[in-house]
Design a protein around this motif. Structure first.
Motif, PDB file in Angstrom:
ATOM      1  N   ARG A  94       0.830  -1.206   0.000  1.00 35.76           N
ATOM      2  CA  ARG A  94       0.000   0.000   0.000  1.00 35.76           C
ATOM      3  C   ARG A  94       0.866   1.259   0.000  1.00 35.76           C
ATOM      4  O   ARG A  94       0.567   2.237  -0.688  1.00 35.76           O
ATOM      5  CB  ARG A  94      -0.934  -0.013   1.217  1.00 35.76           C
ATOM      6  N   ARG A  95       1.962   1.237   0.768  1.00 39.11           N
ATOM      7  CA  ARG A  95       2.832   2.425   0.804  1.00 39.11           C
ATOM      8  C   ARG A  95       3.418   2.709  -0.581  1.00 39.11           C
ATOM      9  O   ARG A  95       3.541   3.874  -0.992  1.00 39.11           O
ATOM     10  CB  ARG A  95       3.951   2.229   1.838  1.00 39.11           C
ATOM     11  N   ILE A  96       3.780   1.669  -1.318  1.00 38.60           N
ATOM     12  CA  ILE A  96       4.329   1.891  -2.667  1.00 38.60           C
ATOM     13  C   ILE A  96       3.241   2.421  -3.600  1.00 38.60           C
ATOM     14  O   ILE A  96       3.458   3.385  -4.357  1.00 38.60           O
ATOM     15  CB  ILE A  96       4.957   0.586  -3.205  1.00 38.60           C
ATOM     16  N   LEU A  97       2.052   1.821  -3.523  1.00 38.20           N
ATOM     17  CA  LEU A  97       0.939   2.296  -4.365  1.00 38.20           C
ATOM     18  C   LEU A  97       0.614   3.757  -4.060  1.00 38.20           C
ATOM     19  O   LEU A  97       0.372   4.553  -4.980  1.00 38.20           O
ATOM     20  CB  LEU A  97      -0.293   1.419  -4.132  1.00 38.20           C
ATOM     21  N   GLU A  98       0.626   4.113  -2.785  1.00 44.88           N
ATOM     22  CA  GLU A  98       0.317   5.502  -2.415  1.00 44.88           C
ATOM     23  C   GLU A  98       1.419   6.455  -2.883  1.00 44.88           C
ATOM     24  O   GLU A  98       1.130   7.601  -3.267  1.00 44.88           O
ATOM     25  CB  GLU A  98       0.111   5.607  -0.900  1.00 44.88           C
ATOM     26  N   THR A  99       2.659   5.982  -2.839  1.00 50.31           N
ATOM     27  CA  THR A  99       3.745   6.835  -3.347  1.00 50.31           C
ATOM     28  C   THR A  99       3.561   7.092  -4.838  1.00 50.31           C
ATOM     29  O   THR A  99       3.681   8.230  -5.310  1.00 50.31           O
ATOM     30  CB  THR A  99       5.119   6.175  -3.076  1.00 50.31           C
ATOM     31  N   TRP A 100       3.261   6.029  -5.585  1.00 51.39           N
ATOM     32  CA  TRP A 100       3.019   6.211  -7.023  1.00 51.39           C
ATOM     33  C   TRP A 100       1.888   7.215  -7.261  1.00 51.39           C
ATOM     34  O   TRP A 100       2.005   8.112  -8.079  1.00 51.39           O
ATOM     35  CB  TRP A 100       2.622   4.864  -7.662  1.00 51.39           C
ATOM     36  N   GLY A 151      -2.151  -7.741 -15.123  1.00 52.43           N
ATOM     37  CA  GLY A 151      -3.275  -7.125 -14.435  1.00 52.43           C
ATOM     38  C   GLY A 151      -2.929  -5.724 -13.977  1.00 52.43           C
ATOM     39  O   GLY A 151      -1.766  -5.315 -14.014  1.00 52.43           O
ATOM     40  N   ASP A 152      -3.944  -4.996 -13.556  1.00 51.22           N
ATOM     41  CA  ASP A 152      -3.733  -3.655 -13.018  1.00 51.22           C
ATOM     42  C   ASP A 152      -3.778  -3.707 -11.498  1.00 51.22           C
ATOM     43  O   ASP A 152      -4.386  -4.594 -10.902  1.00 51.22           O
ATOM     44  CB  ASP A 152      -4.815  -2.698 -13.535  1.00 51.22           C
ATOM     45  N   MET A 153      -3.120  -2.731 -10.882  1.00 54.95           N
ATOM     46  CA  MET A 153      -3.122  -2.607  -9.428  1.00 54.95           C
ATOM     47  C   MET A 153      -3.734  -1.271  -9.037  1.00 54.95           C
ATOM     48  O   MET A 153      -3.493  -0.253  -9.687  1.00 54.95           O
ATOM     49  CB  MET A 153      -1.679  -2.656  -8.891  1.00 54.95           C
ATOM     50  N   SER A 154      -4.512  -1.299  -7.957  1.00 59.18           N
ATOM     51  CA  SER A 154      -5.123  -0.076  -7.440  1.00 59.18           C
ATOM     52  C   SER A 154      -4.908  -0.013  -5.935  1.00 59.18           C
ATOM     53  O   SER A 154      -4.592  -1.022  -5.304  1.00 59.18           O
ATOM     54  CB  SER A 154      -6.616  -0.052  -7.778  1.00 59.18           C
ATOM     55  N   VAL A 155      -5.064   1.189  -5.372  1.00 58.52           N
ATOM     56  CA  VAL A 155      -4.854   1.342  -3.926  1.00 58.52           C
ATOM     57  C   VAL A 155      -5.965   0.613  -3.166  1.00 58.52           C
ATOM     58  O   VAL A 155      -5.702  -0.156  -2.238  1.00 58.52           O
ATOM     59  CB  VAL A 155      -4.797   2.826  -3.531  1.00 58.52           C
ATOM     60  N   GLU A 156      -7.221   0.863  -3.559  1.00 57.31           N
ATOM     61  CA  GLU A 156      -8.349   0.149  -2.959  1.00 57.31           C
ATOM     62  C   GLU A 156      -8.833  -0.895  -3.960  1.00 57.31           C
ATOM     63  O   GLU A 156      -8.811  -0.635  -5.170  1.00 57.31           O
ATOM     64  CB  GLU A 156      -9.496   1.132  -2.658  1.00 57.31           C
TER      65      GLU A 156
END
Ligand code: FE
Ligand code: CA
Length: 510
Positions: A388-394, A415-420
């Motif tokens: 989550r920390r990496i996703l939020e940084t992006w 696939g795609d990645m999302s924060v939530e």
């Protein structure tokens, strides 16, 4: 051949006294080896705008426990040139292949020009390696129009041959990214195997060296190394199955495990084209790093094994599957990378001005549920806060075009990645298959895909690798599949093709 003789004379002249450690004698330098000593091939790696690492490790008999080598050091000469005939030589020198380093040689060549091909070879005792290609990275501010990265992982020797690596070499990548399971440490597999290695598990320095030598004698692996510079990261099997920090699946005493880890890291260092910055100190080895390719791409390669917190909800140490409801896996204090590496990665991402920000990591990074509601505590699902920390940084720092490349799971996934869950895509990820290691069957994969609608594609039955073609406008990812890794020679085809367009998060089928 006059030109070769002239080269050798020039080599002798250029190999200045400063390069030769005290104690070298002319007689020693001129010693002849009875047998061809380059049985493990050559490699290059970690390119910079002005240089690259050249590697070899001597073995006259790769399948012998000692590689056929005596404890005596051997002088090795190297040369690098602007052409394949080595007629326009630019640098040369000598290095000592010492038994303490497994008779490996790591040459950090500097003074090269940016963004171009070079060719190199080693000579020793009257023998020469084939000429191999490498290349330098562009200058940091260079307006680069294209970059081709081939990436792969998981090349279990017993499970098959390496036709995928032969095709990877022929695809002419600028850079090869290897994401782990270069060797498998285990004792001989039971049941059907394509080819055999000695039955004992690798668990100390001699046996890890031997396992690498066995793998590295493969001609297709040598061809892939000779085709381009590699950037390497390990996963678990370079040490022990599913290990993290100071424990593995069998839970030996931590001090005993760290001794094994030190031996495994030393052997890894000896067998990879790495810089001195990665030289191990006991059980510690700094392997995470980033590579810039002009303004086109920044590639950060992370180590999710060495610093990770212990397994979450580890009720059954023999199984990595735990209930998805396990509360421990969400704890914010848990880290998969260790805080210093997490902080470093955040810096690399926030400070990047690259058009594409690639993250090379070992496994499938996004969430994956089994059809019956379990997750793996060996992957990112066991370390949700780090992900989550990496996703939020992006997301929060508007990092340009994050794309994740992975391995480990012996399958192709996109696939795609999302924060939530179900939220807007922040990054796309592409797991590039396995070179030879076996994965899940089609029925299991169909159930996995049904349980994970975020995944656009999955294939566990096919062996191969990924090709990433970057331009300023798009990141095209092609999954390359061999017909069979049970054959030494096998045709290649495109299994699937995706594109991520500049400024538009989310993958598209191409
Ligand atoms: Fe693997
Ligand atoms: Ca693995």
């Amino acid at each position: 051949m006059a030109s070769r003789r002239a080269l050798l004379i020039r080599a002798a002249a250029l190999a200045g006294a400063a390069l030769a450690p005290a104690g070298w004698t002319r007689a020693f330098a001129q010693a002849r080896l009875a047998d061809y000593p380059f049985g493990l091939g050559v490699a290059s790696g970690d390119p910079l705008p002005d240089g690259v690492v050249l590697w070899t490790r001597l073995a006259t008999d790769p399948k012998a426990m000692d590689g056929g080598m005596t404890p005596a050091p051997v002088e090795v000469a190297w040369e690098i040139a602007e052409d394949e005939q080595l007629s326009r030589g630019v640098r040369r020198g000598r290095a000592l292949a010492a038994a303490e380093a497994g008779h490996s040689v790591h040459v950090e060549v500097a003074g090269l020009k940016p963004d171009r091909d070079y060719w190199y070879r080693f000579t020793a005792g009257g023998h020469a390696t084939p000429v191999a290609r490498t290349r330098t990275a562009p200058e940091p501010q260079a307006d680069v129009r294209r970059l081709r990265i081939a990436y792969g992982s998981c090349q279990k020797w017993e499970a098959g041959y390496y036709p995928a690596l032969a095709h990877l070499a022929a695809d002419h990548p600028d850079l090869v990214l290897f994401l782990g399971d270069y060797i498998y440490e285990k004792a001989a597999s039971k049941g059907d195997v394509a080819r055999l290695h000695p039955p004992e598990a690798a668990d100390d320095l001699a046996s890890y060296r031997h396992r690498y030598a066995w793998y590295k004698a493969d001609a297709d692996l040598q061809a892939a190394h000779a085709a381009a510079p590699w950037m390497v990261m390990w996963d678990d099997h370079e040490v022990s199955n599913d290990y993290g920090d100071d424990q593995d699946r069998s839970n030996p005493p931590p001090a005993q495990f760290l001794k094994r880890r030190a031996a495994a890291y030393q052997a890894y260092w000896e067998n990879m084209p790495l810089r001195r910055t990665a030289l191990p100190a006991g059980p510690d080895m700094h392997l995470y790093r980033a590579l810039d390719w002009g303004r086109l791409a920044r590639l950060a390669v992370i180590d999710d094994r060495q610093y990770r917190a212990h397994r979450a909800c580890d009720a059954d140490p023999d199984s990595k599957l735990i209930p998805a409801a396990c509360p421990e896996r969400f704890e914010p204090g848990r880290t998969m990378l260790g805080r210093p590496q997490e902080d470093w990665l955040a810096q690399e991402l926030r400070g990047s001005t690259a058009r594409w920000n690639l993250l090379g990591q070992q496994t499938l990074m996004g969430p994956l549920d089994t059809p019956d509601g379990q997750v793996s505590n060996d992957g990112w699902d066991g370390y949700v806060a780090t992900r989550r920390r990496i996703l939020e940084t992006w997301r929060d720092h508007k990092v340009a075009n994050p794309v994740v490349l992975g391995g480990d799971v012996h399958a192709f996934f996109a696939g795609d990645m999302s924060v939530e869950p179900g939220g807007p895509p922040v990054a796309s990820e592409f797991v590039g298959g396995s070179i030879s290691s076996l994965g899940m069957d089609a029925a299991t994969m169909a159930a996995v895909l049904a349980a994970n609608p975020r995944l656009a594609m999955g294939d566990g039955e096919t062996r191969g690798y990924g090709l990433v073609d970057l331009t300023p406008d798009a990141c095209a990812v092609t999954f390359r599949a061999v017909a069979s890794a049970l054959e030494p020679v096998s045709p290649i085809r495109d299994l699937a093709r995706f594109v991520v367009e500049n400024g538009q998060a989310g993958l598209k089928r191409a």
